[in-house]
Design a protein around this motif. Structure first.
Motif, PDB file in Angstrom:
ATOM      1  N   ARG A  74      -9.264   9.128 -13.906  1.00 36.27           N
ATOM      2  CA  ARG A  74     -10.440   8.935 -13.051  1.00 36.27           C
ATOM      3  C   ARG A  74     -10.244   9.512 -11.651  1.00 36.27           C
ATOM      4  O   ARG A  74     -11.178  10.104 -11.089  1.00 36.27           O
ATOM      5  CB  ARG A  74     -10.781   7.435 -12.985  1.00 36.27           C
ATOM      6  N   PHE A  75      -9.070   9.311 -11.067  1.00 34.35           N
ATOM      7  CA  PHE A  75      -8.884   9.695  -9.661  1.00 34.35           C
ATOM      8  C   PHE A  75      -7.850  10.800  -9.454  1.00 34.35           C
ATOM      9  O   PHE A  75      -7.615  11.215  -8.320  1.00 34.35           O
ATOM     10  CB  PHE A  75      -8.480   8.477  -8.823  1.00 34.35           C
ATOM     11  N   GLY A  76      -7.202  11.217 -10.511  1.00 38.91           N
ATOM     12  CA  GLY A  76      -6.232  12.297 -10.376  1.00 38.91           C
ATOM     13  C   GLY A  76      -4.948  11.895  -9.681  1.00 38.91           C
ATOM     14  O   GLY A  76      -4.206  12.764  -9.200  1.00 38.91           O
ATOM     15  N   THR A  77      -4.672  10.616  -9.619  1.00 35.90           N
ATOM     16  CA  THR A  77      -3.419  10.160  -9.008  1.00 35.90           C
ATOM     17  C   THR A  77      -2.799   9.064  -9.867  1.00 35.90           C
ATOM     18  O   THR A  77      -3.486   8.422 -10.662  1.00 35.90           O
ATOM     19  CB  THR A  77      -3.635   9.560  -7.605  1.00 35.90           C
ATOM     20  N   ARG A  78      -1.506   8.864  -9.689  1.00 35.04           N
ATOM     21  CA  ARG A  78      -0.841   7.752 -10.382  1.00 35.04           C
ATOM     22  C   ARG A  78      -0.997   6.457  -9.600  1.00 35.04           C
ATOM     23  O   ARG A  78      -0.584   5.402 -10.040  1.00 35.04           O
ATOM     24  CB  ARG A  78       0.656   8.027 -10.522  1.00 35.04           C
ATOM     25  N   GLY A  79      -1.555   6.544  -8.423  1.00 35.84           N
ATOM     26  CA  GLY A  79      -1.632   5.377  -7.550  1.00 35.84           C
ATOM     27  C   GLY A  79      -0.375   5.271  -6.713  1.00 35.84           C
ATOM     28  O   GLY A  79       0.682   5.806  -7.061  1.00 35.84           O
ATOM     29  N   ILE A  80      -0.507   4.613  -5.580  1.00 37.07           N
ATOM     30  CA  ILE A  80       0.632   4.407  -4.687  1.00 37.07           C
ATOM     31  C   ILE A  80       1.072   2.955  -4.823  1.00 37.07           C
ATOM     32  O   ILE A  80       0.264   2.035  -4.658  1.00 37.07           O
ATOM     33  CB  ILE A  80       0.248   4.678  -3.221  1.00 37.07           C
ATOM     34  N   GLU A  81       2.346   2.765  -5.138  1.00 34.38           N
ATOM     35  CA  GLU A  81       2.879   1.410  -5.306  1.00 34.38           C
ATOM     36  C   GLU A  81       3.575   0.970  -4.027  1.00 34.38           C
ATOM     37  O   GLU A  81       4.420   1.684  -3.502  1.00 34.38           O
ATOM     38  CB  GLU A  81       3.873   1.403  -6.467  1.00 34.38           C
ATOM     39  N   ILE A  82       3.185  -0.181  -3.520  1.00 35.77           N
ATOM     40  CA  ILE A  82       3.769  -0.697  -2.279  1.00 35.77           C
ATOM     41  C   ILE A  82       4.361  -2.080  -2.560  1.00 35.77           C
ATOM     42  O   ILE A  82       3.623  -3.022  -2.886  1.00 35.77           O
ATOM     43  CB  ILE A  82       2.702  -0.803  -1.175  1.00 35.77           C
ATOM     44  N   LYS A  83       5.674  -2.192  -2.464  1.00 35.37           N
ATOM     45  CA  LYS A  83       6.312  -3.498  -2.621  1.00 35.37           C
ATOM     46  C   LYS A  83       6.127  -4.252  -1.313  1.00 35.37           C
ATOM     47  O   LYS A  83       6.567  -3.784  -0.257  1.00 35.37           O
ATOM     48  CB  LYS A  83       7.788  -3.332  -2.937  1.00 35.37           C
ATOM     49  N   CYS A  84       5.448  -5.387  -1.374  1.00 34.73           N
ATOM     50  CA  CYS A  84       5.110  -6.056  -0.119  1.00 34.73           C
ATOM     51  C   CYS A  84       5.752  -7.436   0.037  1.00 34.73           C
ATOM     52  O   CYS A  84       5.698  -8.020   1.116  1.00 34.73           O
ATOM     53  CB  CYS A  84       3.593  -6.173   0.026  1.00 34.73           C
ATOM     54  N   ALA A  85       6.345  -7.979  -1.007  1.00 39.85           N
ATOM     55  CA  ALA A  85       7.014  -9.282  -0.900  1.00 39.85           C
ATOM     56  C   ALA A  85       7.853  -9.483  -2.151  1.00 39.85           C
ATOM     57  O   ALA A  85       7.741  -8.725  -3.119  1.00 39.85           O
ATOM     58  CB  ALA A  85       5.994 -10.414  -0.786  1.00 39.85           C
ATOM     59  N   GLN A  86       8.714 -10.491  -2.078  1.00 41.34           N
ATOM     60  CA  GLN A  86       9.472 -10.884  -3.252  1.00 41.34           C
ATOM     61  C   GLN A  86       9.125 -12.319  -3.605  1.00 41.34           C
ATOM     62  O   GLN A  86       8.779 -13.121  -2.725  1.00 41.34           O
ATOM     63  CB  GLN A  86      10.972 -10.765  -3.005  1.00 41.34           C
TER      64      GLN A  86
END
Lengths: 456, 275
Positions: free
Chosen positions: B92-104
């Protein structure tokens, strides 16, 4: 009444609790016990209802409808690969191109799927399959029924998601209907070290989705797909390799293959051996597909897809309107029913490059160029009388470009213009009355499509 | 003809997406993260009144679907995206998406305060939730039936627990699926012989069981030190996903979340900062 009882019980509970909280009349131990039993009973009822809801959640219904307006250069224009030919005296028309309804029962590791297509000309079944995934690694499984053949990229790219209105000419020629009846095994780990890999291998009737089998030859189709995420570069590369190994029964003893019909004259040569009758004419394809993804700063995702397929295709038609059950196409389609005429074997090659640039979340610009040469043995100058070459052997290239606006999560508007170019035959060798005569120049068959899609 | 159509298209749609006034960031996904996301949004909007951050839950799967459908800007997920989900995003968007680790997060095992059980091994937890063990006496408790509370299958917590604790096996059919971790906690708090799992942030009012990697290992609770050191065996990252590399207001918001103030809120809510 049963459905209402939790509500009334809750009201009663609230009234009890409210009275208790206000301290107007402290509840006795018996009343509390009674209240507790009511709550416990209602909790059990709620659990029962939750069970029903959980079961219903496994049923998933989805679908999409594509309504469109198309415009071409000439009345009765040929637009077989751009959504269908135009009727005589018509160069503009409204259409319901697709109206799909898909119902799936998804039990996580097992799945039942049926998909129907209801358009102005009737209702057809598109998908009907079951799939089972083993519970131990959840990576291996099988699928059986009628479904996409595991070959290449564009084949299984849903027309509800695909940016261009139609598939490239080579796919429409080699795999009409996209699907087939059969069974496939697959390896597709969702997590873990091998999640970059997907492999599928299946055996199919080979006759396409719209007919019953008519010979004992079964076709083997498989592909391996690997994914290379390049997250540091905001990019990704996917690669696929596919193969098709099949046969089509020859209903006659006549087998035409590429060769010189006379010294220096390229065309077909005839093999009339009696053993050809009932024998299998080979259907062999090999394909390579690549998809590149790059997140362009400010603009959005850029996708470049390319695919190349080459091989040998058994066909039947040597004229624009061939007789027999396969006489639905001017090209060498894969058989939808037993051929009644001789088999023509052609070596073919086709490829396409498709570029999609997202502009923000809602807009996309598309450019696509595809080439399909149904007979790589011959060129335009080889079309002379007497060598059996026909419109089925003419090479095409098609340039298309367009714009998509996604109105919301459901609706999109597609504007697309397609310019097919046929190879131009030599006028001195083509009689004016020949079906090939229009191909001395470029046939007027450009098509503009305005499509509105609703997907849910 | 093409020129006219192009101009028409641009006029009709090209500029239709421009929104005047306050900039809006929509966030949807993990129920585990919903309180954390709301706290982030409240604090950020207080300091940046020109930005409106709208947060809703629904589960990680629901959030990822919304990202793919283009109906949310940010997806919160308590599990990584699956390959099949990445494929849909690419289509749909031509990207794999950006993954952001924001907490544990350390996934807690809850029991009722009146339950005497204080620790369980990973194997025992697996056996309990797959139905091989059905009585507390089999794990050192009283002769009482185990009541299992779980999450719905669109929950990232459910998926994580199934993949990492049950090692892919199915939950026992007697496990009751609750609509959120808060509901699991409430159920266990009211059920003396109940057991549930969920994010540490929801662990107030009930007792956390120490988790042991195996029978001979010491038991650990999901503290920051135990998670950082790797001693607590059921720990995971919490993620934010966006379609494209963040820019403008979105980038400022994400940078703020990953900065001192955002990570301080992570600790306040009961999760663990990523640095």
């Amino acid at each position: 009444m049963n459905k209402l009882s939790p509500f009334f019980a809750s009201v009663v509970c609230c009234l009890h609790l409210s009275t208790f909280a206000q301290g107007v009349e402290p509840a006795s131990k018996e009343e509390l016990e009674e209240l507790k039993s009511v709550v416990e009973g209602e909790r059990e009822s709620a659990m029962e209802y939750r069970g029903y809801v959980d079961a219903l959640r496994k049923i998933k219904i989805s679908g999409y409808m594509q309504t469109q307006f198309r415009l071409t250069d000439l009345n009765g224009g040929t637009a077989q690969f751009s959504g269908g030919n135009f009727p005589a005296n018509t160069n503009k028309m409204f259409q319901v191109r697709r109206a799909r309804l898909k119902i799936a029962y998804d039990n996580v590791l097992t799945q039942f799927v049926v998909e129907l297509d209801a358009i102005q000309t009737g209702v057809t079944m598109k998908d009907a399959y079951l799939s089972v995934i083993e519970p131990w690694t959840q990576s291996f499984g099988f699928q059986m029924g009628v479904f996409y053949r595991p070959f290449g990229y564009e084949m299984s790219f849903s027309s509800g998601s695909r940016e261009t209105p139609e598939q490239s000419r080579m796919y429409q020629t080699l795999f009409p209907g996209e699907r087939d009846l059969g069974v496939k095994l697959f390896y597709s780990p969702q997590i873990g070290p091998f999640s970059f890999l997907r492999a599928e291998l299946g055996i199919f009737n080979g006759s396409g989705p719209a007919s019953n089998e008519f010979d004992n030859f079964k076709d083997v189709i498989g592909q391996v797909v690997t994914q290379f995420p390049l997250d540091e570069l905001n990019a990704a590369v996917d690669l696929g390799l596919s193969g098709y190994l099949g046969n089509v029964r020859n209903a006659t003893k006549f087998l035409w293959t590429n060769g010189e019909s006379a010294p220096g004259t390229k065309g077909f040569v005839l093999d009339s051996s009696a053993t050809n009758l009932g024998d299998g004419a080979p259907r062999r394809y090999v394909g390579l597909d690549v998809q590149l993804y790059y997140d362009v700063p400010v603009l959005g995702g850029l996708v470049v897809r390319g695919e190349y397929i080459t091989g040998r295709q058994p066909g039947t038609s040597t004229a624009p309107t061939p007789a027999g059950p396969n006489g639905t196409s001017q090209t060498t389609i894969s058989p939808a029913a037993q051929a009644t005429g001789p088999v023509y074997q052609r070596d073919f090659a086709g490829w396409y490059v498709n570029l999609v640039q997202n502009i923000g979340n809602d807009n996309q610009v598309i450019v696509k160029y595809d080439v399909y040469d149904p007979n790589t043995f011959v060129t335009a100058t080889d079309f002379v009388s007497g060598n059996n070459l026909s419109v089925a052997d003419i090479k095409y290239s098609t340039l298309g470009f367009g714009f998509i606006h996604h109105w919301d999560g459901n609706v999109k508007f597609v504007f697309y213009y397609e310019i097919p170019k046929n190879e131009k035959l030599t006028s001195s060798t083509i009689a004016g009355t020949s079906p090939l005569a229009p191909f001395v120049g470029d046939v007027k068959d450009n098509v503009f499509t305005f499509r509105v899609q609703y997907k849910f | 003809m093409i020129y006219k159509l192009g101009v028409f298209s641009l006029l009709l749609f090209g500029f239709g997406s421009l929104v005047l006034g306050q900039e809006v960031i929509t966030v949807k996904g993990s129920d585990t993260m919903v309180i954390l996301a709301q706290r982030w949004a409240e604090r950020y909007m207080a300091a940046h009144p020109e930005v409106a951050v709208q947060v809703t839950g629904g589960g990680s799967g629901t959030g990822i679907s919304a990202l793919i459908n283009g109906t949310t800007d940010v997806c919160n997920a308590s599990r990584p995206m699956k390959n099949s989900e990445r494929d849909k995003l690419k289509q749909r968007f031509g990207t794999r998406g950006i993954e952001i680790k924001c907490a544990q997060d350390g996934l807690s095992l809850y029991v009722n305060e009146a339950n005497p059980i204080s620790e369980l091994t990973m194997q025992q937890i697996k056996d309990v939730y797959t139905g091989k063990i059905g009585n507390w006496k089999d794990v050192g408790g009283p002769n009482e039936r185990l009541i299992l509370y779980s999450r719905e299958n669109n929950s990232g917590t459910y998926v994580y627990f199934k993949d990492n604790v049950l090692l892919g096996e199915d939950f026992a059919p007697t496990a009751q699926n609750m609509p959120g971790t808060a509901a699991v906690v409430n159920a266990v708090a009211k059920d003396k012989w109940g057991i549930g799992y969920g994010g540490a942030a929801y662990g107030k009012g009930i007792r956390e069981v120490k988790v042991k990697k195996d029978a001979v290992s010491p038991g650990y609770t999901p503290t920051f030190e135990n998670i950082k050191s790797g001693n607590y065996p059921i720990a995971r990252y919490l993620y934010m996903y966006v379609k494209n590399r963040p820019a403008g207001t979105m980038k400022e918001y994400i940078d703020w979340i990953l900065g001192d103030e955002g990570q301080k809120i992570v600790s306040e809510v009961g999760y663990f900062p990523i640095r």
